[in-house]
Write a protein that holds these residues in place. Sequence first.
Motif, short mmCIF file in Angstrom:
data_model
loop_
_atom_site.label_atom_id
_atom_site.label_comp_id
_atom_site.label_asym_id
_atom_site.label_seq_id
_atom_site.Cartn_x
_atom_site.Cartn_y
_atom_site.Cartn_z
N ARG A 50 3.42 2.05 -41.48
CA ARG A 50 4.56 1.19 -41.17
C ARG A 50 4.12 -0.26 -40.99
O ARG A 50 4.85 -1.20 -41.34
N LEU A 51 2.91 -0.47 -40.42
CA LEU A 51 2.38 -1.83 -40.28
C LEU A 51 2.18 -2.46 -41.66
O LEU A 51 2.56 -3.62 -41.88
N ARG B 44 9.11 -11.94 -47.97
CA ARG B 44 9.95 -13.03 -47.48
C ARG B 44 9.26 -14.38 -47.61
O ARG B 44 9.90 -15.38 -47.95
N ASN C 22 3.67 -1.65 -44.44
CA ASN C 22 4.98 -1.88 -45.02
C ASN C 22 5.65 -3.13 -44.44
O ASN C 22 6.26 -3.93 -45.16
N THR C 23 5.49 -3.32 -43.13
CA THR C 23 6.05 -4.51 -42.49
C THR C 23 5.35 -5.78 -42.98
O THR C 23 6.00 -6.80 -43.23
N MET C 24 4.01 -5.71 -43.13
CA MET C 24 3.28 -6.86 -43.64
C MET C 24 3.72 -7.22 -45.05
O MET C 24 3.90 -8.39 -45.38
N ASN C 25 3.90 -6.21 -45.89
CA ASN C 25 4.35 -6.49 -47.26
C ASN C 25 5.76 -7.06 -47.27
O ASN C 25 6.08 -7.93 -48.09
N GLY C 26 6.62 -6.56 -46.36
CA GLY C 26 7.95 -7.14 -46.26
C GLY C 26 7.89 -8.60 -45.85
O GLY C 26 8.65 -9.44 -46.37
N MET C 27 7.00 -8.92 -44.90
CA MET C 27 6.84 -10.31 -44.49
C MET C 27 6.32 -11.16 -45.64
O MET C 27 6.79 -12.29 -45.86
N GLU D 12 -1.05 -0.08 -48.92
CA GLU D 12 -0.27 0.78 -48.03
C GLU D 12 -0.86 2.19 -48.07
O GLU D 12 -0.84 2.84 -49.10
N GLU E 90 1.79 4.91 -37.96
CA GLU E 90 1.91 3.54 -37.48
C GLU E 90 1.25 2.55 -38.42
O GLU E 90 1.77 1.45 -38.65
#
Length: 494
Positions: free
Chosen positions: A246-247, A257, A249-254, A237, A243
């Motif tokens: 945030r991308l 999950r 961070n979103t990938m790590n969140g995915m 990160e 942007e």
Amino acid sequence: MGDPRPGPVPTLRRRVAARLRGLADRPRVAALITRLAPGSVRTRTTAAACAAVAAVLLIASAAVVLLLHANLERGVEAGSREQAQVVARLAAEDRLPDPIPLDHGADFAQVTDASGRVVAASQNLAGRPALTPDGTSDGHDTFDLGALGDEHHQRVTTVTTDTPGGPVTVRVGASLHTADTAEDLTTAALGVLSAVLVATVGVVTWRATGRALRPVEAIRSEVAGIGDRDLDRRVPEPAGDDEIGRLANTMNGMLDRLESAGVRQRRFIADASHELRSPLAVLRTQLEVAHTHPDPAVRAEMVAGALQDTDRLQSLAADLLLLARLDATGHDGPREDVDLAELVRAGAKGGARQRIPVTLDLADRPVATGNPLWLGRLLTNLLDNARRHAEHRVTVRLAFDAAAGQAVLDVTDDGPGIAPADREKVFERFTRLDDARSRDDGGTGLGLSIARDIAALHGGTLAVRDVPDGTTFRLRLPALAEAREAPGAPDPAR
């Protein structure tokens, strides 16, 4: 016979081709070719920036050159017109000298009478015939000036005046050589400056885009290296809240999950294998004893026990299949308006355990939209769980929360309570708590998990609430209210 060996040119061509293939196989060269490919974002961004700057510079340069051209020619024409007016004034006063002296910037002067005879001329046109137009350019007449001994780009001004000897025509030509030179130099300078600016913009854009996309490439490389066995890895990160950050961070969140889903799946498979192994072992033992035991009464008892274990296996398999459908599809079956009060009445009258009375308190009759079979399964699971652990009674209350637009269903039993730390664990698959709420009395350990999944698919929630004595499971579902009171007093169903 000719020499069959290849000549030097094909051999050299093959060597060059092999050399190029070898260079293309090198990682750094291959990476450079990839970055330079037209399909890359970096190349497209650089090309777009260069094209935009080049277009702006081209328009600006053309405007500058046109304005310069107009101003220079306007100045030259003003000088030639002034010279022509001076010559016309001298001719009108009958003081026209021959040859005509030229001012600075004028190339020639010639005066002709009405018959076309040369009256006077500048030194360089002495003895030459009268100039005659041979065309037009930029709205001005053009003349063949080859008599001057060189190619000249000039602006010729023509003035007519009356003299004592009759009307005469004065033509004065002013050289545009200086204007043309200035225009050419300006065009060349603007071209060089534009090329330098476009190249500078290209280099800056290339480097800036590469610097901006470097974290994206790092993210791509890391994601490409993540397999199903190492979902614990995370993408880097970058600093900052842009942007790309945030991308990442979103990938790590995915990935979080996915890792959680993988862990749940492996745990579920392990738990399901464990749950199936025990009844299968017991069933096998019972069948082996029944097969070898000589006493018919014992054999009948063993077969009856085997049938009970078979029922439990069938129930467990059905629950596992339902969970698989819930996880895979997220929705199934038709959706229609369901009268929750009637659903509660039907569920309270059925069930395998009738030793515990169920008291119904149906204050309202809300209507929910969903799959009636699944909603019935949700209610059945809650009632079976309450009956399994209740000591004397089970109470079901149904009301409509007008402020939230939800139906509220409370299923309460007076059995042992659930500790606050375990109130989320009871919804996990195959979760065992203490002996008071174990699955040894017939449960599969999946009923509450299935109930919560069905509630979530219908936009609702299912949670455990604090009550003084016992346990309450509260279900909330989006619903519409029918303003009709349920008839009669609380309805006990047995």
